[in-house]
Design a protein around this motif. Structure first.
Motif: not given
Length: 176
Positions: A20-21, A27-38
């Protein structure tokens, strides 16, 4: 001597907690990648404004071609750097294996192939080579040596000369 073992329920509980951790971290890493790409797209790619006239459209196309060329050059440079580093990594891996001194010998497979087929495979199907090795050998004529008949002498001396190596000792001594 006895090692402490976890019970199966405790082990499963710990395993589920770790999973679970890890899931949350992914999921946090995916969100961070999406923010970096944007953020990258916002910084490097301004919003597209389509011109109304044909001449402005042509200028925009030329500008885009130039930017595409620049990006291609950067991509090529990065690709060559990556290939060079991959090659260096492979060389270093080989050096590490050499330093360890552990060599893995591959298992060789038996191949039934005649000499003609082997040469044909090596030289290609155009060259037809016939391997008749006996015809290619050099002819050697054997010289028949006639040993001089020794005069009848002391029979003990004759036996001592021929003693050793089954009576062949004298033959080797005379040749050498």
């Amino acid at each position: 001597m006895s090692e402490k073992k976890l019970s199966t329920s405790r082990r499963h509980h710990l395993k589920s907690l770790m999973l679970s951790i890890a899931k949350g971290l992914l999921e946090d890493e995916k969100k961070q990648r999406a923010e970096e790409r944007a953020q990258y797209m916002e910084d490097n790619c301004p919003p597209l404004e389509l011109p109304s006239s044909v001449q402005e459209l042509q200028e925009l196309c030329k500008k885009l071609h130039k930017s595409i060329d620049v990006v291609d050059e950067e991509r090529y440079d990065i690709e060559t750097k990556v290939n060079k580093s991959i090659k260096e990594i492979d060389d270093l891996k080989i050096k590490v294996v050499d330093l360890q001194g552990k060599f893995k010998k591959p298992a060789l497979k038996k191949v039934r192939m005649s000499a003609d087929a082997m040469l044909q495979a090596l030289l290609g199907s155009k060259h037809k080579v016939n391997m008749d090795l006996r015809n290619n050998l050099k002819q050697v004529k054997k010289e028949v040596k006639e040993e001089e008949k020794e005069s009848v002498g002391d029979w003990r001396k004759n036996i001592e000369d021929k003693a050793g190596m089954g009576g062949r000792k004298k033959i080797f001594e005379t040749e050498a």
